[in-house]
Write a protein that holds these residues in place. Structure first.
Motif, PDB file in Angstrom:
ATOM      1  N   CYS A  92      43.504  39.672  41.397  1.00 32.96           N
ATOM      2  CA  CYS A  92      43.176  39.290  40.077  1.00 32.96           C
ATOM      3  C   CYS A  92      41.843  39.448  39.723  1.00 32.96           C
TER       4      CYS A  92
ATOM      5  N   HIS B 222      40.009  37.964  37.800  1.00 32.92           N
ATOM      6  CA  HIS B 222      39.399  36.787  36.921  1.00 32.92           C
ATOM      7  C   HIS B 222      39.249  35.698  38.236  1.00 32.92           C
ATOM      8  N   CYS B 223      40.247  35.460  39.066  1.00 31.47           N
ATOM      9  CA  CYS B 223      40.113  34.459  40.021  1.00 31.47           C
ATOM     10  C   CYS B 223      40.308  35.108  41.506  1.00 31.47           C
TER      11      CYS B 223
ATOM     12  N   CYS C  22      48.443  37.277  36.956  1.00 28.66           N
ATOM     13  CA  CYS C  22      48.030  36.720  38.221  1.00 28.66           C
ATOM     14  C   CYS C  22      48.988  35.411  38.186  1.00 28.66           C
TER      15      CYS C  22
ATOM     16  N   CYS D 182      45.916  31.855  38.249  1.00 29.52           N
ATOM     17  CA  CYS D 182      45.368  31.548  36.976  1.00 29.52           C
ATOM     18  C   CYS D 182      46.229  32.033  35.701  1.00 29.52           C
TER      19      CYS D 182
HETATM   20 ZN   LIG Z   1      43.992  35.036  38.732  1.00 32.02          ZN
END
Ligand SMILES: [Zn+2]
Lengths: 258, 197
Positions: free
Chosen positions: B159, B161-162, B184, B187
């Motif tokens: 992912c 983002h995380c 994901c 998140c």
């Molecule tokens: Zn994520």
């Protein structure tokens, strides 16, 4: 008309077969734009159609250079009549229900990947480079259609029944994909295109692997098959597709500003 | 470096000779007229200009970082730029040619020839490490690993983002042909993944 053609004309016709099959399937898939069962499928179908049209453009541009009549790629796509189209009959069949759309796609993708992989070994550099580009895109197409075949074939009783009926209905259009004619035999002897038996082997392997995983019955390869698309003899469906697809270019030929 | 003035962008757009899709070469001389003096260019500064040209579909990444520009070569009178499409049906191909022509013209170059090459076929391996970083910054997971070293498909995608690898494929095809859509599990964000091809 195709008989007794010179070698370049032979290759020209063969390139049109590849281009036309891509273009007509792409046009069929575009009919689903705004009308697919889910947003994800809508994106997937449109993207597959876009890949197909891009590959068709590459084939048409090469064909245009070999065309005895010196027509442009756009002219080849938008200004020829149905009897001058050499796409396989499978791709002009209606979208039908989703089972039929996916089955048509799966039969086509399995053939398409087999032929493109093999065309990467062509003696013709241009064919090689177009095929090498397309093969990566089509491997994603086949993965998607195979996954749907398995998910729906091995799904509910209803989805299984619909998939089997789509297979039984569309099977009779697959013969053309895997049998050659004198034109393809001549190109194969020159090392330009692969041995049709090799394509049949690869195609059969894809079909059998996926259908058995999907718990679907594999129809008989010796079943009676429709033929003629590659020679310009089509089902009545093609005329309607062309009427819609070619309308603008025919109504305003050579228009420069849309 | 010698500069020869700027053409207006409008004249470029109105006169682009490749409206006819079969014509692959674009000659800026068609637009800018005759040149009497030989030009003094150097490749490095041309690459610098091209690095400023953003991909129309992913505007944070340059066409150089995406590996679309394959080569720049100079002859006495001409700059040749070889570009390769990411996908056969990439609808941005013509626009990218326009942008290259515009950027180079604005930087004072002319007599530019843009050539489409299909071979070697574009691969996500061509994306530079800078390009990969910029994709993550834009919330797009960069292609995982190198195509030349493993199979095209079936890998764990992180992912953007995380960083979690606990993700799932939502759709094989995302907002453009070159991307797939993932989600994901940690998140819960959906994200684009730039496919390995
Ligand atoms: Zn994520």
């Amino acid at each position: 008309m195709i008989k007794n053609t010179k070698p370049v004309d032979t290759l020209f016709i063969y390139l049109l077969r590849l281009a036309d099959s891509n273009l007509i399937l792409s046009q069929r898939l575009c009919e689903l734009c705004g009308d697919a069962p889910s947003l994800e499928e809508e994106l997937a179908i449109s993207n597959v159609a876009l890949d197909l049209i891009g590959q068709a453009k590459n084939w048409y541009e090469y064909a245009s250079e070999l065309d005895p009549l010196k027509r442009t790629a756009d002219h080849l796509a938008f200004r020829r009549d149905a009897h001058e189209f050499y796409n396989v009959l499978l791709v002009e069949q209606k979208n039908g229900n989703f089972a039929e759309t996916i089955t048509r796609q799966f039969f086509f993708d399995a053939w398409h990947l087999s032929i493109l992989e093999s065309l990467q070994d062509s003696k013709d550099e241009r064919i090689k480079s177009i095929a090498s580009k397309a093969v990566k895109e089509v491997s994603y197409h086949l993965r998607r259609s195979s996954q749907w075949m398995i998910r729906l074939g091995d799904g509910t009783e209803l989805s299984h029944e619909k998939m089997q009926s789509a297979i039984n209905q569309l099977w009779r259009f697959t013969g053309e994909l895997i049998t050659s004619d004198h034109l393809e035999d001549a190109l194969e002897r020159d090392g330009l295109i692969p041995d049709p038996r090799k394509i049949f082997g690869l195609w059969k392997h894809s079909i059998e692997t996926v259908l058995s995983q999907a718990k679907l019955v594999n129809p008989d390869y010796d079943a009676w098959m429709y033929k003629g698309g590659k020679q310009g003899e089509h089902t009545e469906l093609l005329g309607f597709i062309l009427a819609e697809m070619q309308y603008l270019q025919r109504a305003y030929p050579d228009a420069k500003v849309w | 470096m010698q500069k020869y003035g700027r053409p207006s962008p409008k004249s470029l757009i109105d006169n682009t000779p490749y409206q006819n899709s079969t014509k692959k070469q674009i000659l800026a001389t068609d637009i800018l007229g005759d040149l009497s003096k030989p030009l003094e260019y150097d490749e490095t500064s041309i690459w610098q200009v091209l690095t400023q040209v953003q991909d129309p579909e992913i505007p944070t990444v340059s066409i150089v970082d995406l590996g679309i520009v394959r080569s720049v070569s100079l002859s006495l009178r001409q700059i040749s730029v070889e570009v390769t499409p990411t996908y056969s049906g990439c609808p941005a191909t013509d626009l990218i040619n326009d942008l290259i022509l515009e950027a180079l013209s604005h930087a004072g170059y002319w007599n530019i020839k843009i050539e489409q090459v299909l071979s070697p076929a574009w691969t996500s391996d061509f994306i530079t490490s800078t390009g990969r970083k910029k994709l993550v910054d834009a919330g797009i997971a960069p292609p995982k690993g190198l195509v030349s070293k493993s199979s095209l498909i079936d890998r764990e995608i992180s992912c953007p983002h995380c960083n979690s690898e606990n993700t799932r494929l939502l759709s094989e095809f995302g907002s453009t042909a070159c991307k797939a859509l993932y989600q994901c599990h940690d998140c819960r964000e959906a994200f684009d993944y730039f496919k390995c091809i």
